[in-house]
Design an enzyme around this catalytic site. Structure first.
Site, PDB file in Angstrom:
ATOM      1  N   CYS A 117      -3.936  -3.188  -4.284  1.00 35.51           N
ATOM      2  CA  CYS A 117      -3.201  -2.279  -5.169  1.00 35.51           C
ATOM      3  C   CYS A 117      -2.744  -3.083  -6.374  1.00 35.51           C
ATOM      4  O   CYS A 117      -2.834  -4.304  -6.393  1.00 35.51           O
ATOM      5  CB  CYS A 117      -2.010  -1.677  -4.445  1.00 35.51           C
ATOM      6  SG  CYS A 117      -1.310  -0.252  -5.320  1.00 35.51           S
ATOM      7  N   CYS A 119       0.451  -2.261  -7.965  1.00 32.98           N
ATOM      8  CA  CYS A 119       1.879  -2.053  -8.275  1.00 32.98           C
ATOM      9  C   CYS A 119       2.729  -3.310  -8.121  1.00 32.98           C
ATOM     10  O   CYS A 119       3.725  -3.467  -8.821  1.00 32.98           O
ATOM     11  CB  CYS A 119       2.456  -0.909  -7.454  1.00 32.98           C
ATOM     12  SG  CYS A 119       2.484  -1.213  -5.686  1.00 32.98           S
ATOM     13  N   CYS A 127       0.724   1.875  -9.914  1.00 27.45           N
ATOM     14  CA  CYS A 127      -0.418   1.347  -9.174  1.00 27.45           C
ATOM     15  C   CYS A 127      -1.694   1.302  -9.999  1.00 27.45           C
ATOM     16  O   CYS A 127      -2.769   1.019  -9.469  1.00 27.45           O
ATOM     17  CB  CYS A 127      -0.645   2.188  -7.911  1.00 27.45           C
ATOM     18  SG  CYS A 127       0.810   2.252  -6.848  1.00 27.45           S
ATOM     19  N   LYS A 192      -1.997   8.972   2.075  1.00 28.12           N
ATOM     20  CA  LYS A 192      -0.762   8.261   1.744  1.00 28.12           C
ATOM     21  C   LYS A 192       0.153   9.192   0.965  1.00 28.12           C
ATOM     22  O   LYS A 192      -0.211   9.683  -0.106  1.00 28.12           O
ATOM     23  CB  LYS A 192      -1.102   7.019   0.923  1.00 28.12           C
ATOM     24  CG  LYS A 192       0.130   6.234   0.486  1.00 28.12           C
ATOM     25  CD  LYS A 192      -0.270   4.932  -0.189  1.00 28.12           C
ATOM     26  CE  LYS A 192       0.936   4.168  -0.690  1.00 28.12           C
ATOM     27  NZ  LYS A 192       0.553   2.929  -1.377  1.00 28.12           N
ATOM     28  N   ARG A 202       9.753  -1.572  -1.761  1.00 20.45           N
ATOM     29  CA  ARG A 202       9.783  -1.796  -3.219  1.00 20.45           C
ATOM     30  C   ARG A 202      10.787  -2.875  -3.591  1.00 20.45           C
ATOM     31  O   ARG A 202      10.606  -3.570  -4.577  1.00 20.45           O
ATOM     32  CB  ARG A 202      10.030  -0.476  -3.935  1.00 20.45           C
ATOM     33  CG  ARG A 202       8.815   0.413  -3.736  1.00 20.45           C
ATOM     34  CD  ARG A 202       8.908   1.745  -4.417  1.00 20.45           C
ATOM     35  NE  ARG A 202       7.751   2.549  -4.017  1.00 20.45           N
ATOM     36  CZ  ARG A 202       7.620   3.834  -4.246  1.00 20.45           C
ATOM     37  NH1 ARG A 202       8.575   4.480  -4.894  1.00 20.45           N
ATOM     38  NH2 ARG A 202       6.543   4.482  -3.845  1.00 20.45           N
ATOM     39  N   GLU A 230      -8.667  14.352   1.624  1.00 15.78           N
ATOM     40  CA  GLU A 230      -8.637  12.951   1.172  1.00 15.78           C
ATOM     41  C   GLU A 230      -9.420  12.059   2.139  1.00 15.78           C
ATOM     42  O   GLU A 230     -10.193  11.199   1.730  1.00 15.78           O
ATOM     43  CB  GLU A 230      -7.186  12.442   1.103  1.00 15.78           C
ATOM     44  CG  GLU A 230      -6.408  12.873  -0.124  1.00 15.78           C
ATOM     45  CD  GLU A 230      -6.752  12.047  -1.354  1.00 15.78           C
ATOM     46  OE1 GLU A 230      -7.631  11.172  -1.273  1.00 15.78           O
ATOM     47  OE2 GLU A 230      -6.151  12.286  -2.412  1.00 15.78           O
ATOM     48  N   LYS A 245      -0.023   7.270   6.295  1.00 13.88           N
ATOM     49  CA  LYS A 245       1.180   6.524   5.937  1.00 13.88           C
ATOM     50  C   LYS A 245       2.158   7.411   5.227  1.00 13.88           C
ATOM     51  O   LYS A 245       1.731   8.124   4.313  1.00 13.88           O
ATOM     52  CB  LYS A 245       0.741   5.380   5.013  1.00 13.88           C
ATOM     53  CG  LYS A 245       1.843   4.520   4.491  1.00 13.88           C
ATOM     54  CD  LYS A 245       1.270   3.483   3.578  1.00 13.88           C
ATOM     55  CE  LYS A 245       2.433   2.809   2.874  1.00 13.88           C
ATOM     56  NZ  LYS A 245       2.052   2.159   1.677  1.00 13.88           N
ATOM     57  N   TYR A 310       6.275  -3.780  10.966  1.00 15.60           N
ATOM     58  CA  TYR A 310       7.079  -4.990  10.767  1.00 15.60           C
ATOM     59  C   TYR A 310       7.683  -5.471  12.090  1.00 15.60           C
ATOM     60  O   TYR A 310       8.228  -6.564  12.153  1.00 15.60           O
ATOM     61  CB  TYR A 310       8.190  -4.702   9.742  1.00 15.60           C
ATOM     62  CG  TYR A 310       7.632  -4.249   8.412  1.00 15.60           C
ATOM     63  CD1 TYR A 310       7.148  -5.179   7.489  1.00 15.60           C
ATOM     64  CD2 TYR A 310       7.522  -2.893   8.092  1.00 15.60           C
ATOM     65  CE1 TYR A 310       6.594  -4.769   6.284  1.00 15.60           C
ATOM     66  CE2 TYR A 310       6.978  -2.477   6.881  1.00 15.60           C
ATOM     67  CZ  TYR A 310       6.508  -3.414   5.989  1.00 15.60           C
ATOM     68  OH  TYR A 310       5.954  -3.008   4.802  1.00 15.60           O
TER      69      TYR A 310
HETATM   70  C1  PBG Z   1       1.332  -0.609  -2.371  1.00 13.67           C
HETATM   71  C2  PBG Z   1       1.947  -0.281  -1.090  1.00 13.67           C
HETATM   72  C3  PBG Z   1       3.193   0.307  -0.819  1.00 13.67           C
HETATM   73  C4  PBG Z   1       3.359   0.228   0.567  1.00 13.67           C
HETATM   74  C5  PBG Z   1       2.219  -0.358   1.075  1.00 13.67           C
HETATM   75  N1  PBG Z   1       1.350  -0.637   0.052  1.00 13.67           N
HETATM   76  C6  PBG Z   1       4.240   0.809  -1.723  1.00 13.67           C
HETATM   77  C7  PBG Z   1       4.113   2.062  -2.439  1.00 13.67           C
HETATM   78  O1  PBG Z   1       3.099   2.746  -2.418  1.00 13.67           O
HETATM   79  O2  PBG Z   1       5.072   2.378  -3.126  1.00 13.67           O
HETATM   80  C8  PBG Z   1       4.562   0.678   1.316  1.00 13.67           C
HETATM   81  C9  PBG Z   1       4.769  -0.010   2.619  1.00 13.67           C
HETATM   82  C10 PBG Z   1       6.120   0.125   3.197  1.00 13.67           C
HETATM   83  O3  PBG Z   1       6.988   0.879   2.722  1.00 13.67           O
HETATM   84  O4  PBG Z   1       6.352  -0.557   4.201  1.00 13.67           O
HETATM   85  N2  PBG Z   1       0.907   0.390  -3.142  1.00 13.67           N
END
Ligand code: PBG
Length: 320
Positions: A117, A119, A127, A192, A202, A230, A245, A310
């Site tokens: 990604c 971001c 992103c 997602k 973040r 998707e 997710k 985690y």
């Molecule tokens: C990157 C990404 C994100 C997460 C995983 N890959 C952040 C987002 O999309 O804002 C979130 C993972 C988490 O909250 O544990 N784009």
């Protein structure tokens, strides 16, 4: 009485015998944040027990995870330098590339998933590439494809694109193939959602959008049919594994994806899910180990083959 379901609940042994869903450390993927510097192990305030690690410390953490039985990790780079095009995402000596190289060199038999990604690498926190306040789709694909190739060159075993641009799997698949990496699987963050549960991540990755939000590319939490669409598009483009997710608020989506498609399904128990459990546990309001095991079992029961969490190391230590 003919039917007495309690007959099968009378001892731990019989309960284990009839258990329908199991959780094993091999099914868990441990997310890790890697930052610049040396000797850094900085706790993330909103994710107690999770850290930003410099590369040297990261290697130690991966070793610790492996000793606990965790074989797979996913790395997120937190670069010092951020710019409009996220150039550190695809730099040969970018923080993620260096981290992947170090882990593959120092730790044997660990599977490294590279989150793909922009971001974490852009100064605006979105992103993709921005023009006139809009996140541009197709120009972003090119950068994601370059990122994927550089991650594969660094030794990543799986590429996991997460930015939700249309066509990202196809772009990454063809770039990987062209660079000789046709054996590297793609784990697509296919479904997602634009979720408030990413808040602590973040902070960890310093990737909060500086303007607007991600609703123009991540999905509306209200939709499940759109998620199947998707997933279908990503499969057509060559995704090997489909991810949903966040996880626990979207168990119905995991189930729907599981039933519709015959590929492995991953679910990501995200930072906000982690933070809620941790916070309540720290307050003494819930039994952490029990709730963690229950939440992961629920995600498996919904149909996930593998879970990014985690809690991976804590759980692996607790599972017999
Ligand atoms: C990157 C990404 C994100 C997460 C995983 N890959 C952040 C987002 O999309 O804002 C979130 C993972 C988490 O909250 O544990 N784009």
């Amino acid at each position: 009485m003919i039917n007495r379901p309690r007959r099968l609940r009378s001892s731990a042994t019989i309960r284990a015998l009839v258990r329908e869903t199991r959780l094993s450390p091999e099914q868990l993927i441990y997310p890790l944040f890697v930052c610049e510097g040396e000797g850094v192990r900085r706790e993330i305030a909103s994710m107690p027990g999770c850290f930003n690690f410099s590369i040297d410390k990261l290697v130690g953490e991966v070793q610790r995870a492996k000793e606990a039985g965790i074989r797979s990790i996913v790395v997120f780079g937190v670069p010092d330098l951020k710019d409009a095009e996220g150039s550190q995402a695809y730099a040969e000596d970018g923080i993620t590339q260096r981290a992947i190289r170090a882990v593959k060199r120092e730790v044997r038999d660990v599977l490294v998933v590279a989150d793909n990604c922009l971001c974490e690498y852009t100064d605006h926190g979105h992103c993709g590439v921005i023009k006139d306040g809009e996140v541009l789709n197709d120009p972003s694909l090119e950068l994601l494809a370059r990122t994927a190739v550089s991650q594969a060159e660094a030794g990543a075993d799986i590429i996991a694109p997460s930015n939700m641009m249309d066509g990202f799997v196809a772009a990454i698949r063809s770039a990987l193939d062209a660079a000789g990496f046709n054996q590297i699987p793609i784990m697509s963050y296919a479904v997602k959602y634009a979720s408030g549960f990413y808040g602590p991540f973040r902070e960890a990755a310093q990737s909060t959008p500086q303007f607007g939000d991600r609703r123009g590319y991540q999905m509306d939490p209200a939709n499940v049919r759109e998620g199947l669409k998707e997933a279908e598009l990503d499969l057509e483009q060559g995704a090997d594994i489909l991810m949903v997710k966040p996880a626990m608020p979207y168990l119905d989506v995991i189930r729907a994806v599981r039933e519709r498609f015959d590929v492995p399904v991953a679910a990501y128990q995200v930072s906000g899910e982690y933070a809620m459990i941790k916070a309540a546990a720290i307050k003494g309001w819930i039994d952490e180990a029990r709730v963690v095991a229950e939440s992961l079992t629920a995600i498996r029961r919904a149909g996930a083959d593998m879970i990014l969490t985690y809690f991976a190391v804590d759980v692996a230590k607790g599972i017999d």
